[in-house]
Design an enzyme around this catalytic site. Structure first.
Site, mmCIF file in Angstrom:
data_model
loop_
_atom_site.group_PDB
_atom_site.id
_atom_site.type_symbol
_atom_site.label_atom_id
_atom_site.label_comp_id
_atom_site.label_asym_id
_atom_site.label_seq_id
_atom_site.Cartn_x
_atom_site.Cartn_y
_atom_site.Cartn_z
ATOM 1 N N LYS A 79 0.993 -1.569 -0.040
ATOM 2 C CA LYS A 79 -0.183 -0.082 -0.129
ATOM 3 C C LYS A 79 0.960 1.429 0.051
ATOM 4 O O LYS A 79 1.317 1.534 0.427
ATOM 5 C CB LYS A 79 -0.927 -0.153 1.179
ATOM 6 C CG LYS A 79 -2.065 1.055 1.135
ATOM 7 C CD LYS A 79 -2.372 0.637 2.441
ATOM 8 C CE LYS A 79 -3.660 2.305 2.173
ATOM 9 N NZ LYS A 79 -5.070 1.756 4.081
ATOM 10 N N SER A 154 -9.819 1.742 2.930
ATOM 11 C CA SER A 154 -8.626 2.699 2.672
ATOM 12 C C SER A 154 -8.203 1.866 1.112
ATOM 13 O O SER A 154 -7.360 2.651 0.153
ATOM 14 C CB SER A 154 -8.285 4.006 2.652
ATOM 15 O OG SER A 154 -7.080 3.059 3.107
ATOM 16 N N SER A 178 -10.099 -0.785 7.150
ATOM 17 C CA SER A 178 -9.373 -0.562 5.581
ATOM 18 C C SER A 178 -8.534 -1.238 4.823
ATOM 19 O O SER A 178 -7.981 -1.432 4.086
ATOM 20 C CB SER A 178 -8.637 0.786 5.845
ATOM 21 O OG SER A 178 -9.255 2.351 5.655
#
Length: 485
Positions: A79, A154, A178
């Site tokens: 990420k 997210s 997330s």
């Protein structure tokens, strides 16, 4: 089976046995990225050259008879809010669009030592603030099961990359859901470890008392394998827990007979999609057939988790994001006439709407006259939420809940209504507020869209979550489904 859809365990075994090479796996994965990335848009940066170099190093180690590591040749996506030395780390924000960090996050270092092959940095909601990856500065990531729908957020890019075969496993971060929510939307396994189990050093801070890094994988075994690599004490992170960490793979084939699983009545409410409800009921039957015992429990303060989260998380974010001022690194407005104007213009131009909304909300909650009424009260209720879980765990070994109230929603469906968007994390936030481990497990489909259930455990009891999730997985076929791309 295509090389990019092999499990991490299969890849390491085959590479170590010299049945395939790490370079072959890497090439297959990067070719897959090239083929499907225009549809999915999971990556902000693809690191093909670096990945092939890392793969060659694994093959060379094996040729020399050295141990290539537990993730030898496994393609891993990261990420884009985790620091990677020499690789752009943007947080999907204009303010860090061209930022190249000089150091690696601890988890990134650990992946390198384990022999992993980096595929690239994945898209996210800006600064990890969002539930759909629609808040990215660059582009929205699409759900591999339905390109008209969001992958969740997210960590939407990480979840989509694993579901689409653009990575074998991935790292995400989870502040209020997330990892678990996008894992549910994309039909894969997503684990949020206990707060303090995985180092946050090098993770760009959103809400420091809630953030935690964890794995995405297509199987529970791969999630355990990745957790083995990243968990552990780190002196560079003052909140890192200095305890003995087990071998998480050792839990997988243990019996779940007699385990007590609580069903919190506050999580089984009106508003849950019928397809989600059916999948949960079916999952309970599977686990009962394996000897697990269910009982209803109550978590009465659950209903406050949304307002508590949206006071504490923005308050911490408003403080953490004060460092983006155009002075030391990141975007700077050069048109400003003085330093005060430079600060305000840099932040006005550099941050997106949702980030600004949360900075404003957090600054308000921390301001004189409101601190006691809002922020301090939220901290007190957070303690009550944690105590609810503590009480429940005196009766049961773990909890089972839906991960999300609905399957993935369509693009634009919730963007005009922030509260409706926030509600998609209603079942995951309390786990962060209490600092507990949680795992999202694929449990079937509602039409063509994946649905999942969540298991919540005692602090540092990831082993029990993995054991139950693995038992369910071994007695169902949902984890074998692949999106048609």
């Amino acid at each position: 089976m295509e090389l990019y859809y092999l499990s991490a365990k299969e890849i390491t075994e085959k590479i170590k046995a010299k049945e395939i090479s790490a370079v072959e796996v890497a090439k297959a994965t990067f070719d897959r990225i090239e083929a499907v990335e225009p549809k999915i848009q999971a990556y902000v940066t693809v690191t093909r050259e670096l990945g092939l170099k890392m793969a060659r190093e694994v093959d060379e180690k094996i040729a020399r008879g050295e141990d290539p590591g537990p993730l030898a040749g496994v393609p891993v996506a990261i990420k884009d809010n985790m620091s990677t030395a020499g690789i752009r780390t943007t947080c999907s924000s204009k303010i860090l669009e061209n930022y190249i960090p000089p150091y690696d996050a601890t988890v990134v270092e650990k992946l390198k030592e384990a022999g992993a092959v980096f595929t690239g940095k994945t898209n996210l909601d800006e600064f990890a603030m969002g539930s759909s990856t629609e808040n990215s500065r660059f582009f929205p990531t699409r759900n591999p099961w339905d390109l008209e729908r969001v992958p969740g957020g997210s960590s939407g890019g990480s979840a989509a990359s694993v579901a689409a075969g653009e990575a074998v496993v991935a790292l995400g971060s989870d502040t209020g859901g997330s990892i678990r929510q996008p894992a549910a939307f994309c039909g894969i396994v997503g684990l949020k470890p206990t707060y303090g189990a995985v180092s946050r050093y090098g993770l760009v801070a959103f809400a420091s008392s809630l953030d935690q890094i964890g794995p995405f994988a297509r199987t529970v075994e791969d999630a355990a394998l990745l957790l083995n690599v990243i968990a552990g004490h780190d002196p560079k992170d003052s909140t890192s827990a200095d305890i003995e960490y087990p071998d998480y793979l050792s839990f997988l084939n243990q019996d779940i007979k007699g385990l007590k699983i609580g069903l919190p009545k506050e999580y089984f409410i009106d508003g849950i999609d019928a397809g989600v409800k059916k999948a949960i009921d079916d999952a309970i039957k599977v686990l009962e057939s394996l000897g697990a015992v269910f009982e209803e429990v109550s978590l009465p303060h659950t209903k406050y988790s949304l307002p508590v989260y949206y006071l504490i998380a923005p308050a911490e974010a408003s403080s953490n994001l004060a460092r983006y001022d155009g002075v030391r690194y990141g975007y700077r407005d050069f048109e400003a006439e003085d330093v005060v104007e430079m600060f305000s213009r840099t932040r006005a131009e550099g941050f997106g709407a949702e980030v600004k909304r949360r900075i404003m909300l957090g600054t308000y909650a921390l301001s004189a006259g409101y601190y006691d009424a809002y922020y301090l009260k939220a901290l007190k209720v957070r303690t009550l939420i944690k105590e609810d879980f503590d009480r429940a765990f005196t009766k049961v070994d773990l909890l089972l809940t839906p991960t999300t109230p609905t399957p993935a929603f369509k693009f634009g469906e919730k963007t005009s209504d922030p509260v409706s968007m926030y509600l998609s994390d209603i079942f995951t936030m309390a786990v962060n507020l209490a600092g507990l481990p949680g795992i999202s497990v694929p449990a079937g489909f509602d039409g063509h869209l994946p649905v999942s259930f969540q298991l919540i455990g005692k602090p540092f009891d990831e082993g029990t979550l993995l054991k139950v999730a693995h038992a369910f997985e071994q007695n169902t076929e949902f984890h074998k489904a692949r999106p048609k791309l």
